[in-house]
Write a protein that holds these residues in place. Structure first.
Motif, short mmCIF file in Angstrom:
data_model
loop_
_atom_site.label_atom_id
_atom_site.label_comp_id
_atom_site.label_asym_id
_atom_site.label_seq_id
_atom_site.Cartn_x
_atom_site.Cartn_y
_atom_site.Cartn_z
N ARG A 72 0.80 -1.23 0.00
CA ARG A 72 0.00 0.00 0.00
C ARG A 72 0.83 1.28 0.00
NH1 ARG A 72 -1.21 2.29 5.14
NH2 ARG A 72 -0.14 1.25 6.87
N LEU A 73 2.14 1.17 0.26
CA LEU A 73 3.00 2.34 0.23
C LEU A 73 3.80 2.38 -1.07
CD1 LEU A 73 4.42 2.39 3.88
CD2 LEU A 73 2.37 3.53 2.99
N PRO A 74 4.17 3.56 -1.53
CA PRO A 74 4.98 3.66 -2.75
C PRO A 74 6.27 2.85 -2.61
CG PRO A 74 4.09 5.80 -2.18
CD PRO A 74 3.77 4.89 -1.03
N PRO A 75 6.75 2.26 -3.69
CA PRO A 75 7.92 1.37 -3.62
C PRO A 75 9.21 2.12 -3.30
CG PRO A 75 7.30 1.76 -5.90
CD PRO A 75 6.22 2.37 -5.07
N ALA A 76 10.16 1.38 -2.73
CA ALA A 76 11.48 1.94 -2.43
C ALA A 76 12.24 2.19 -3.73
CB ALA A 76 12.26 1.00 -1.52
N LEU A 77 13.12 3.19 -3.68
CA LEU A 77 13.96 3.51 -4.83
C LEU A 77 15.39 3.00 -4.66
CD1 LEU A 77 12.79 7.16 -5.63
CD2 LEU A 77 11.96 5.00 -6.57
N THR A 78 15.65 2.29 -3.60
CA THR A 78 16.97 1.70 -3.41
C THR A 78 17.25 0.71 -4.54
OG1 THR A 78 16.74 1.92 -1.01
CG2 THR A 78 18.43 0.40 -1.83
N GLY A 79 18.33 0.92 -5.25
CA GLY A 79 18.70 0.03 -6.34
C GLY A 79 17.81 0.10 -7.55
N VAL A 80 16.98 1.15 -7.67
CA VAL A 80 16.01 1.19 -8.77
C VAL A 80 16.68 1.27 -10.13
CG1 VAL A 80 15.74 3.72 -8.79
CG2 VAL A 80 13.83 2.25 -9.48
N GLY A 81 17.91 1.83 -10.19
CA GLY A 81 18.61 1.88 -11.46
C GLY A 81 19.02 0.52 -11.97
N GLY A 82 19.18 -0.43 -11.05
CA GLY A 82 19.47 -1.80 -11.45
C GLY A 82 18.23 -2.60 -11.75
N LYS A 83 17.08 -2.04 -11.42
CA LYS A 83 15.81 -2.75 -11.61
C LYS A 83 15.08 -2.29 -12.87
CE LYS A 83 11.23 -3.42 -9.51
NZ LYS A 83 10.37 -3.13 -8.34
N LEU A 84 14.77 -1.01 -12.95
CA LEU A 84 13.93 -0.50 -14.04
C LEU A 84 14.77 -0.06 -15.22
CD1 LEU A 84 11.27 1.67 -12.15
CD2 LEU A 84 11.08 -0.71 -12.92
N THR A 85 14.24 -0.28 -16.40
CA THR A 85 14.87 0.23 -17.61
C THR A 85 14.69 1.75 -17.66
OG1 THR A 85 12.86 -0.02 -18.94
CG2 THR A 85 14.35 -1.92 -18.81
N THR A 86 15.52 2.42 -18.42
CA THR A 86 15.41 3.88 -18.51
C THR A 86 14.07 4.30 -19.10
OG1 THR A 86 16.59 3.81 -20.63
CG2 THR A 86 17.89 4.26 -18.66
#
Length: 815
Positions: A412-426
């Protein structure tokens, strides 16, 4: 009144009497005002949770110091203030004048400095009056909001906001992540997270010892100020629809509101308004004096007005010193003509500390640039990154799920951005930053959109910082050639667990609440997908995602010989081709149950919740495979479709199911609101809801064939509304009108059979809109008297109906 000219103003600034009066005024300001509020600094900088360099740079940019003091390095772009080209249309002149006289007293916590600080009281009043006169002349027409099927735009929609609904939206969609909530607003009871539950049991000393001060601390709110004194309903509604038009700095993001939603929130925020907005008086001399002041005292350094350039120059940032003889934020050192920031001691010390690094022109590392951007845009109000930020402890209750399903903070809370550059494509990150690509329909909170120019470098910076600047392609990660056998194995593996928590292209098992895996292969990097499936907890702390490969071993030995690497490759292969593959078997079996309603011999009538028809929806399906949904609350025929009808599983068995959706492929939106209304003339605004139309629903009755007739009353006229299929797979609607008291009111009603962004006349009594919906009308079996009109971007077809005693209207819909 004496004209304010450049010569007068220059003389004013050198007057010794001014300096003496300023001395007493500055002490009064310093004693009575609150310091400017910068969300990231007040939450983290004050408590040494970010470095002095970051905290100082944050203050320099958010207070727009570098709008006057030119920076020599990157990362110091000033926020600047709102565009003022149309401020006369937006803001109340009286409010503007009071705000210029003393910004902090009118809006405590504002980042706007006192630009008139060098003037004695009388001259301050004269200058504020002139500036307000000039600014009130900066007017532009409000933009035309075009209606679509998904975004109805009633005539003068800003006048008809529903404050009750706006209050709910304000507390649900994410406004309260930054702004204060209404103390009386009630939220559903949610189970506290383990950390929050522990904080309730600890005393302050124990919290400090455990390093939980940040988690326990109350997050202060970004101040609204006196919105009711500043805005009109029209101007605030338009601001909420497109904040970037007025505030290009993007600190107020775009929540992709519909016109009616923005009007509702504005109605809530202005619910205590007692005065209307005032306009300028047209005093040319006063306006000219204000124009001169706007550039000479530096307003144009921060605010844009077309054709005006700043004449105010200041020392470059690199040559400023903490012990300078004069300063913009030390009252005792003020000289005439300087703006004044009433900073507190912590803010002063932080800015003084950062000036040394600025003089050294130290370049920001990538991870520092990321953090500064997140601080500037207050992304930390919702998201955590590297243990910093996240929804404040006392704000979490407002982040609710549809149906109040308890799926924990992760759900229910917005997702963490820790390591998001390794997760999501640009490309996925760009969609997210623009407010698109929402994959969590179970959450009320929305990811807002930000101006693309502000976040353009962020996806690349995330990738570099999270060490995936050159991500591996799928072939290099999985090292297995894609084949039909591999894809089929991936589909089978989805059935072994994934379908319990995830939906696939909008389809899911009953009661499933989770992210949709459609587009997964375009959203995430193959390497992250591989590593996450192997060990979810390593990449996402406290995740509810179970591991299907404990210690790297598959628990399903029957698929691909239990080979872990091949199974992960198979799941990727299936998800990357999901649009062309059959859904997982369990979902297909669930769809094949009797919960999908299929009319055969008689119509089916289902009371349910639907996205467009609302919580009072009546869905009616016919054997002819043409169906419709009627909203019994607003008395509107909401939508029609052909093909399959609806699935009743959620309506009958699932407490927290999302709204039922038409299963057909050809779904057409129909005009929102009542179809009939008593108007004084054809130019009057169409009522926004049933209450405004003096309408009341009375239920429905079924005839011998099972066809329902909706029963309601509008303005003293009883209406029998029967809707059934046409031979060519359209709908025929028969409205029988009977006036209960023929002599008590006017005998004329108006029918609004069609609306749209544009209407095309296709016959003597028929029109078509841009969606392809064509409507034909006959009144009492004869011709009709009607006209099309355009109001606030909406084209409407109106037909007058004389209801002396009884009238019969036939409306035919085809698409």
């Amino acid at each position: 009144m004496k004209c304010l000219s450049c010569r007068w103003f220059a003389a004013l600034l050198t007057c010794s009497a001014v300096l003496a009066d300023w001395d007493s005024h500055s002490k009064l300001v310093a004693a009575e005002t609150t310091p400017p509020f910068v969300a990231g600094f007040d939450r983290f900088g004050r408590h040494d949770e970010i470095s002095d360099v970051h905290a100082g740079r944050l203050l320099l940019t958010e207070l727009s110091c570098t709008a006057c003091h030119a920076p020599s390095g990157a990362g110091l772009t000033p926020k600047r203030g709102p565009k003022l080209d149309a401020v006369g249309s937006r803001a109340n002149r009286d409010w503007v004048q009071r705000y210029l006289m003393n910004p902090q007293s009118v809006k405590p916590g504002t980042t706007m400095p006192d630009a008139l600080a060098g003037l004695p009281t009388k001259k301050r009043q004269e200058a504020a009056l002139a500036l307000a006169a000039f600014l009130s002349e900066q007017v532009q027409p409000f933009p035309e909001i075009r209606a679509t099927g998904a975004n109805p735009v009633p005539f003068e929609f800003w006048k008809h906001g529903n404050a009750k609904q706006g209050r709910i939206l304000y507390h649900r969609i994410g406004c309260v992540a930054c702004h204060a909530a209404d103390e009386d607003y009630e939220v559903a009871e949610m189970k506290a997270s383990p950390i929050d539950a522990m904080l309730e049991q600890l005393d302050p000393e124990e919290i400090k010892e455990l390093g939980l001060l940040s988690a326990a601390r109350r997050v202060e709110s970004v101040p609204h100020g006196d919105l009711a004194a500043k805005y009109s309903h029209q101007s605030l509604t338009h601001f909420l629809l497109k904040p970037e038009a007025a505030r290009p700095a993007g600190r107020m993001p775009d929540f992709d509101l519909k016109a009616v939603d923005a009007a509702d929130i504005a109605a809530w925020l202005l619910s205590k308004q007692t005065q209307a907005s005032t306009s300028g008086d047209g005093d040319e001399q006063l306006v000219a004096a204000g124009r001169t002041l706007f550039t000479s005292i530096g307003c144009s350094n921060c605010h844009d007005i077309k054709g005006l350039q700043s004449q105010h120059k200041a020392k470059p940032l690199a040559v400023l010193h903490a012990n300078a003889a004069t300063s913009c934020f030390v009252a005792e050192q003020q000289t005439s003509g300087q703006p004044f920031y009433p900073l507190d001691d912590v803010q002063k010390q932080t800015i003084n500390a950062v000036l040394a690094s600025v003089r050294e022109n130290t370049a920001l590392a990538d991870h520092d640039s990321v953090q500064l951007t997140l601080l500037q845009l207050n992304c930390y109000a919702c998201h955590t990154r590297d243990k910093l930020g996240g929804v404040g402890r006392f704000r979490k209750a407002y982040f609710e799920t549809v149906g109040h399903v308890d799926i924990g903070d992760e759900g229910r809370l917005p997702p963490a951005l820790t390591g998001v550059g390794g997760k999501l494509t640009t490309s996925a990150m760009k969609n997210v930053f623009s407010g698109k690509g929402r994959i969590r329909p179970h959450m009320f909170v929305r990811m807002p959109g930000f101006p693309s120019r502000l976040l353009e470098p962020l996806p690349t910076l995330f990738a570099k910082t999270d060490q995936i600047a050159n991500p591996l392609a799928a072939d290099a990660v999985f090292k297995v050639q894609k084949s039909d056998r591999l894809v089929a194995a991936g589909r089978a593996l989805m059935d072994s667990g994934c379908v319990q928590c995830h939906s696939f292209s909008g389809e899911a098992l009953p009661g499933t609440v989770g992210t949709d895996l459609r587009g997964m292969a375009a959203r995430v990097h193959p390497q992250w997908f591989h590593d996450f499936l192997l060990n979810p907890g390593k990449l996402k702390a406290r995740t509810r995602m179970p591991t299907f490969f404990p210690n790297g071993e598959s628990q399903n030995k029957d698929i691909l010989e239990g080979d872990t690497e091949q199974q992960i490759a198979a799941m990727w292969a299936y998800l990357s081709d999901l649009n062309r593959q059959p859904l997982p078997e369990k979902i297909l079996k669930a769809r094949a149950q009797d919960y999908e309603l299929t009319p055969t011999k008689r119509p089916i009538v289902l009371r349910t919740f639907m996205q467009r028809a609302g919580t009072h929806a009546i869905a009616v399906g016919f054997p002819q495979k043409v169906h419709y949904a009627f909203d019994a609350e607003t008395l509107s025929l909401s939508e029609a479709w052909r093909g399959r009808f609806v699935d009743a599983e959620g309506t009958w068995f699932v407490r927290a199911a999302p709204p039922a959706k038409p299963l057909g492929e050809t779904v057409i939106p129909l005009p929102s609101g009542v179809v009939l209304a008593a108007l004084p003339n054809s130019g009057a605004a169409w009522p926004t809801d049933a209450e405004a139309a003096n309408a009341k629903f009375s239920g429905y009755r079924l005839d011998a064939r099972g066809v329902p007739t909706m029963l309601y009353e509008i303005g003293g006229v009883t209406v029998e509304d029967r809707i059934e299929p046409l031979e060519l797979q359209g709908l025929k609607r028969t409205l029988t009108l009977v006036r209960r008291q023929p002599d008590s009111q006017s005998s004329t009603l108006w029918l609004r059979p069609l609306t749209g962004a544009s209407l095309t006349k296709v016959g003597e009594a028929s029109y078509r809109n841009e969606t392809g919906l064509a409507v034909e009308v006959a009144v009492n079996g004869g011709s009709v008297k009607g006209e099309s009109r355009r109001n606030e971007g909406v084209s409407e077809w109106l037909v007058s109906v004389d209801v002396a005693e009884q009238s019969v209207i036939e409306v035919r819909y085809s698409w």
